[in-house]
Design an enzyme around this catalytic site. Structure first.
Site, PDB file in Angstrom:
ATOM      1  N   GLY A 101       0.814  -1.216   0.000  1.00  0.00           N
ATOM      2  CA  GLY A 101       0.000   0.000   0.000  1.00  0.00           C
ATOM      3  C   GLY A 101       0.848   1.266   0.000  1.00  0.00           C
ATOM      4  N   GLU A 124       2.498  -8.297  -1.351  1.00  0.00           N
ATOM      5  CA  GLU A 124       1.176  -8.795  -0.951  1.00  0.00           C
ATOM      6  C   GLU A 124       1.010 -10.292  -1.182  1.00  0.00           C
ATOM      7  OE1 GLU A 124       1.703  -5.900  -2.370  1.00  0.00           O
ATOM      8  OE2 GLU A 124       0.255  -4.384  -1.724  1.00  0.00           O
TER       9      GLU A 124
END
Ligand code: 3H9
Length: 694
Positions: A101, A124
């Protein structure tokens, strides 16, 4: 104090994030960013914006802890959209690790600059997720679909130089000048205005790219859902408009986030961080400086440990009684170095320096200066005791004396020395330079300093150190006994070796138990069992393994074991001779063979593991159930996406696990299936093993 603040510097607003330790995008940070962007948008004196982080790193990603709870706005994709929509140029100034992010926030910015030491990536996939705040749509537009896929599927970060080559960043600056350089850069972009990635199109791609990528990763990612969803999102970035791609990304992200796989992988992430926190070892516990390591035994294990130490910067004395064995060990180490260079893992210079730091000897008198000794000789108590008596007489005061035993009593070994406080178990896994796990076995007398130093050693060796108590087999191999026991019983009851292995492989284990036995060498476990006096008096117990060894079938190294390995092949082929041996034994023992479904194979092997894990917790051999998970996911090929055996039990529910163990007790006898008291207790209270950890 707010985690996001604004400082104005001659027309440039610096929005600073301060959320230690890694500036994760927790809800207050998202809220602070939203408020700050709105505030500077409305300020006519601000002509450009810099997003900067204090502390050791730029944003290292979403706050992973929040994924297990209901989401609270503002949501990250909206924050990124807001940043990109700014009419004033926004520059991300990155240092440390800009991940997940965090990198998505940077991609929402109009320009990106990074310190030379920064690394940028999308990890991720390691958490069973996909970049869920527009990364899958923005990254391919900026650097092309192929590179984007590579970054997102590998999860590996790229350094600043590569990021610049890819066009992922616009500029590299000196590490200590990042903020000033970013302000100057932002000012220089005022005339150009924003450059929004959403307005770009993905550069042309090879039409076969996505199918080739799917085929290329299929074996490695078997059973995992997020890699395919990453590919799908990037594929969509080449097929549909930005907003449509974003919506699909969001849906697929939520599917991943809510999956048991991501839950298991997130558990593994936090378990690996918790394991280094040993209850009675504080940050202030002294750590001894280690410069020189002596390794005793130049076999495969000793050579692997030596290579691991040399590539981590230690000087190494390799000692073996046998001069030929010593030469073979030194050759193995040289070959490992050459292999490392050939695969681009280490440079020629590092190889030369590493080999320079290696000395070999057959004389214990030459290792007296070692700060740490790691004994890797035969797994035999008499031999180990002799070695430790010698070490006690030659090693300098304060040296750490470690045994690489995989099963034996560390206290019995320590007690032949006059310094049991300096003795510890360092259980490496084979191949020692590759396997990440180091079981650190504390004896009754081992000092806190020696444990803290061993943890620091593990870190420097790029391993995960798990501190465990002393008992037969410690955590990993003690549990392996139950797993292997059920495998052996299943063979006698009717399951073929390859069926058991297939069932366990399909369930997610890296290899089935029979293929593992052949790889490790069936003789290794045999010798250990021969020395034990406390084994169950049951003719079925490890019967097939014992018979195979007695016939000279040790596994891959002899070309046959549970399987056949023709002409040096490493591929296990079912062997009719072994099957008829098993059938005969079943008959001799009066066992009626039957068809056994994969479900039963899995449940008996895994619930056997879980039960022993519970006993290990009862005995205080592991401090936390999550430590057991770390050991099994990093040392025994347990599927990481299931979190580890204890976390898996938690996801099944301990009442269901308890009921199943009781069912097995009723079917197969109480000797092996009496439910552990802790399992019953937690099930009765409707709790999880993770509650025990608290
Ligand atoms: C994501 O971003 C999804 C988005 O695409 C979409 C969202 C919609 N959150 O590892 P360390 C804690 S997914 C919460 O020992 P290091 C960690 O638990 C995320 N906590 O330090 C530890 O706590 P404690 C993508 C986090 O220097 C402490 O920080 N990002 C997070 O060896 C220190 O950690 C990632 O997957 C987090 N994101 O390594 C990056 N990160 O002290 C995950 C760390 O209580 N993080 N903590 O044990 C890492 O890879 C490493 O932590 C990092 C630093 C390389 C950053």
């Amino acid at each position: 104090m707010s985690q996001v603040s604004i400082e104005r510097r001659d027309g440039v607003a610096v929005i600073s994030i301060n959320n230690p330790p890694v500036n994760a995008l927790s809800q207050p940070v998202r809220e602070g960013l939203t408020r700050s962007i709105d505030e500077v948008a409305a300020d006519d004196d601000v002509k450009a914006i810099v997003i900067f982080c204090t502390g050791r790193t730029f944003i290292a990603g979403a706050d992973i802890r929040e994924f297990g709870r209901p989401p609270v706005p503002p949501y990250l994709p909206d924050v990124v959209t807001l940043i990109e929509a700014s009419d004033k140029p926004v520059v991300a100034a990155m240092h440390g690790t800009a991940l997940g992010g965090g990198l998505e926030v940077a991609l929402g910015c109009h320009y990106r600059i990074a310190a030379g030491s920064a690394s940028l990536g999308f990890p991720e996939v390691n958490l069973g997720l996909l970049p869920g705040a527009s990364g899958t749509q923005r990254l391919p537009r900026l650097i092309g679909a192929e590179r984007a896929l590579d970054m997102m599927l590998s999860g590996k970060p790229v350094n600043a130089g590569t990021a610049l080559d890819y066009g992922l960043i616009d500029k590299i600056c000196e590490d200590n000048n990042l903020q000033d350089a970013a302000i100057e850069f932002a000012r220089s972009q005022v005339a150009n205005g924003p450059r929004r990635i959403r307005e770009m199109t993905v550069p042309d791609v090879d039409p076969d790219l996505f199918e080739k990528t799917r085929a290329g990763i299929a074996r490695k990612t078997r059973g995992l859902m997020s890699p395919e969803k990453i590919i799908r999102c990037v594929e969509l970035s080449t097929q549909v408009g930005f907003d449509e791609g974003l919506k699909a990304e969001r849906d697929l992200f939520v599917e991943c986030k809510d999956s048991p796989q991501s839950d298991g992988l997130r558990h593994a992430f936090f378990a690996e961080r918790a394991v280094s926190k040993v209850p009675d070892i504080g940050k202030d516990t002294a750590v001894t400086a280690i410069n020189t390591v002596a390794i005793l035994g130049a076999g495969t294990m000793g050579a692997g440990i030596a290579y691991n130490c040399l590539t981590s910067g230690y000087a190494v004395h390799l000692l073996d009684n046998n001069a030929e064995g010593l030469e073979r060990g030194a050759t193995t180490i040289r070959k490992l170095f050459e292999g490392g260079v050939a695969r681009g893992k280490i440079s020629e210079e590092k190889m030369a320096a590493g080999i320079e730091r290696l000395s070999t000897t057959t004389d214990y008198g030459d290792i007296g200066d070692a700060d740490l000794v790691i004994e890797a000789v035969f797994e035999n108590m008499t031999v180990k005791k002799e070695v430790f008596e010698k070490l006690d007489s030659v090693c300098k005061a304060g040296a750490i004396l470690a045994t690489n035993t995989s099963t034996l009593d560390v206290d019995e070994i320590a007690n032949v020395t006059k310094r049991p406080q300096d003795v510890i178990g360092l259980h490496f896994f084979s191949p020692a330079h590759i396997m990440r796990l180091l079981e650190i076995v504390r004896g009754a007398a081992t000092s806190a300093e020696v444990i803290a130093t061993s943890l620091a050693l593990a870190k420097r060796l790029r391993k995960i150190g798990a501190v465990v108590g002393n008992c037969f087999g410690f955590v990993g191999n003690r549990m392996l006994y139950s797993y292997g026991r059920e495998n052996q019983f299943l063979l006698l009851e009717g399951a073929a070796p390859e069926h058991i292995d297939q069932a366990m492989f399909d369930w997610g284990m890296a290899m089935g138990p029979n293929a593992v036995g052949d790889l490790a060498g069936l003789d290794v476990g045999y010798k250990v069992r021969q020395e034990r006096t406390d084994l169950p008096d049951d003719p079925r117990f490890y019967r097939i393994a014992d018979l195979l060894v007695e016939q000279g079938r040790f596994g891959q190294k002899t070309g046959k074991g549970m399987y056949l390995y023709s002409d040096g092949s490493r591929n296990p082929a079912p062997d009719p001779e072994v099957q008829s041996l098993i059938n005969n034994e079943s008959e001799k023992l009066g066992i009626t063979r039957r068809d056994i479904e994969p479900q039963e194979i899995i449940e008996r092997c895994i619930y056997g593991l879980i039960s022993e894990g519970a006993r290990i917790l009862e005995d205080g051999i592991a401090a936390r159930s999550s430590d057991i998970d770390v050991i099994w996911t990093n040392g025994y090929g347990f599927p990481r996406h299931r979190g580890g055996p204890m976390h898996f039990a938690d996801t099944v529910g301990l009442t269901a696990v308890y009921d199943k163990v009781c069912e097995f007790r009723d079917r197969f006898g109480a000797e092996f299936w009496e439910p552990p008291a802790l399992l019953k207790d937690l099930a009765d209270k409707n709790q999880r093993f993770s509650d025990f950890d608290k």
